[in-house]
Design a protein around this motif. Structure first.
Motif, short mmCIF file in Angstrom:
data_model
loop_
_atom_site.label_atom_id
_atom_site.label_comp_id
_atom_site.label_asym_id
_atom_site.label_seq_id
_atom_site.Cartn_x
_atom_site.Cartn_y
_atom_site.Cartn_z
N PHE A 171 33.65 42.05 59.41
CA PHE A 171 33.52 40.71 58.77
C PHE A 171 33.03 40.65 57.42
N GLU A 172 31.89 41.46 57.38
CA GLU A 172 31.14 41.70 56.05
C GLU A 172 32.19 42.23 54.69
N LEU A 173 33.17 43.02 55.37
CA LEU A 173 34.25 43.34 54.53
C LEU A 173 35.01 42.36 54.01
N LEU A 174 35.44 41.75 54.92
CA LEU A 174 36.63 40.51 54.68
C LEU A 174 36.04 39.45 53.70
N LEU A 175 34.88 39.20 54.09
CA LEU A 175 33.87 38.08 53.69
C LEU A 175 33.93 38.66 52.06
N LEU A 176 33.46 39.83 51.68
CA LEU A 176 33.29 40.30 50.29
C LEU A 176 34.69 40.21 49.57
N ARG A 177 35.68 40.59 50.26
CA ARG A 177 37.19 40.56 49.50
C ARG A 177 37.58 39.18 49.26
N GLU A 178 37.20 38.16 50.37
CA GLU A 178 37.71 36.89 50.25
C GLU A 178 36.99 36.14 48.86
N ILE A 179 35.77 36.31 48.74
CA ILE A 179 35.08 35.70 47.79
C ILE A 179 35.23 36.58 46.32
N GLY A 180 35.92 37.62 46.41
CA GLY A 180 35.96 38.51 45.21
C GLY A 180 35.00 39.46 44.81
N LEU A 181 34.28 39.74 45.69
CA LEU A 181 33.01 40.73 45.28
C LEU A 181 33.23 42.02 45.75
N LEU A 182 34.32 42.38 46.35
CA LEU A 182 34.61 43.77 46.86
C LEU A 182 35.57 44.58 46.00
N PRO A 183 35.06 45.70 45.52
CA PRO A 183 35.86 46.50 44.66
C PRO A 183 37.13 47.27 45.38
N ALA A 184 38.20 47.60 44.62
CA ALA A 184 39.17 48.42 45.37
C ALA A 184 38.32 49.61 45.89
N LEU A 185 38.92 50.07 47.15
CA LEU A 185 38.18 51.02 47.84
C LEU A 185 39.04 52.34 47.77
N ASP A 186 40.04 52.38 46.98
CA ASP A 186 40.85 53.48 47.05
C ASP A 186 40.89 54.21 45.47
N THR A 187 40.09 53.71 44.64
CA THR A 187 39.96 54.35 43.29
C THR A 187 38.28 54.06 43.01
N GLU A 188 38.16 55.04 42.09
CA GLU A 188 36.67 54.86 41.33
C GLU A 188 36.80 53.65 40.46
N THR A 189 35.89 52.83 40.57
CA THR A 189 35.68 51.47 39.95
C THR A 189 35.65 51.49 38.41
N ALA A 190 34.79 52.79 37.98
CA ALA A 190 34.65 52.71 36.47
C ALA A 190 36.10 53.30 35.87
N THR A 191 36.57 54.38 36.41
CA THR A 191 37.45 55.03 35.98
C THR A 191 39.07 54.79 36.53
N LEU A 192 38.92 54.36 37.52
CA LEU A 192 40.34 53.82 38.13
C LEU A 192 41.03 55.17 38.76
N ALA A 193 40.19 56.22 38.83
CA ALA A 193 40.60 57.48 39.12
C ALA A 193 40.86 57.27 40.71
N PRO A 194 42.14 57.91 41.30
CA PRO A 194 42.21 57.85 42.69
C PRO A 194 41.15 58.79 43.50
N LEU A 195 40.75 58.42 44.84
CA LEU A 195 39.64 59.10 45.46
C LEU A 195 40.39 60.57 46.10
N ALA A 196 39.60 61.54 45.81
CA ALA A 196 40.04 62.74 46.55
C ALA A 196 39.41 62.57 48.12
N ASP A 197 40.38 62.88 49.06
CA ASP A 197 40.15 62.83 50.47
C ASP A 197 38.87 63.51 50.79
N ALA A 198 38.68 64.62 50.67
CA ALA A 198 37.21 65.45 50.83
C ALA A 198 36.03 65.06 50.10
N SER A 199 36.12 64.44 49.08
CA SER A 199 34.97 64.29 48.32
C SER A 199 34.19 63.02 48.83
#
Length: 261
Positions: A145-173
């Protein structure tokens, strides 16, 4: 100005407080009108028809008169309230969890800002809390619920990239979610972090269509392979508290006090 009448509106009461010796102000979450404030005149009287109905965590149908301009956040006059039924009041930890969700909605939703998908999600979660279908696994229900609430109101960043650089995440990092900076590579000083693979799994579940998203997020958080649920909890709670502002959420403080007994 003409008075507008709202009838038979799906709703839940998030909070109530005294308005006079006999009346209450209700903060309600409605499907088509968002969070609205209603005055229930005479609701505290023993003879009031409102008295046994106006309870939190119970599905209701409300009617009220809407004076003034829509969107101005005014207090409106409650005219009717009917219990829809379907489940009993949650008890124990489920009750505290439901009150915690209510406080989040009170603190994060602007009045008269419609969030129909969020209302449907909340109604489903409350139904689970009341039915006991969660068993002993309340934590995954709350995290989803917390995750979907944050997304619904626009407060959750994309969780598949680094927010500042938009670089994709490395699986093991490992990466940590910060209230002010979004998702970034974790440092040795970070107390809570998840692997890139875990963050990406959460993002894929959030990308599911409509109502399927909640079930997908719940499966990820509750899955055996998700061994960092406590670390996710810490990061989401910090993000939520940041956006809720001070003071500490009252339900969070109550939970902490009970755990310390």
């Amino acid at each position: 100005m003409a008075t507008r009448r709202i009838a038979d509106e799906p709703a839940f009461i998030l909070h109530s407080y005294d308005w006079s010796e006999s009346s209450l102000i209700l903060e309600c979450f409605t499907r088509h009108h968002g969070r609205v404030a209603l005055v229930a005149k005479g609701a505290k009287k023993p003879t009031s028809n409102f008295r046994p109905v106006l309870l939190p965590l119970q599905p209701l149908r409300l009617g009220w008169t809407w004076g003034g301009e829509v969107g101005q956040g005014e207090i409106h006059a409650l005219k009717g309230a009917e219990w829809v039924g379907g489940h009993v009041m949650p008890v124990g930890d489920a009750l505290l969890s439901g009150l915690y969700l209510n406080e989040l909605l009170m603190r994060l939703l602007a009045r008269e800002d419609t969030h129909a998908p969020l209302f449907d999600l909340y109604a489903g979660v409350v139904r689970v809390l009341g039915s006991g279908e969660h068993g002993e696994a309340l934590e995954p229900v709350l995290r989803a619920f917390e995750l979907l609430l944050l997304r619904e109101i626009g407060l959750l960043p994309a969780l598949d990239t680094e927010t500042a650089t938009l670089a994709p995440l490395a699986d093991a990092s490992r990466y940590t979610l910060l209230a002010e900076g979004g998702l970034r590579a974790a440092t040795p000083d970070d107390r809570a972090a998840l692997s890139g693979a875990q963050w990406q799994a959460l993002q894929r579940s959030l990308d599911e269509d409509g109502a399927a998203s909640y079930g997908a997020v719940l499966r990820v958080v509750a899955g055996r392979g998700f061994a960092a649920a406590a670390e996710l909890k810490a990061q989401l709670r910090a993000l939520l508290q940041y956006h809720c502002g001070s003071p500490l959420l009252r339900t969070r403080q109550l939970m902490m006090d009970l755990q310390s007994l």
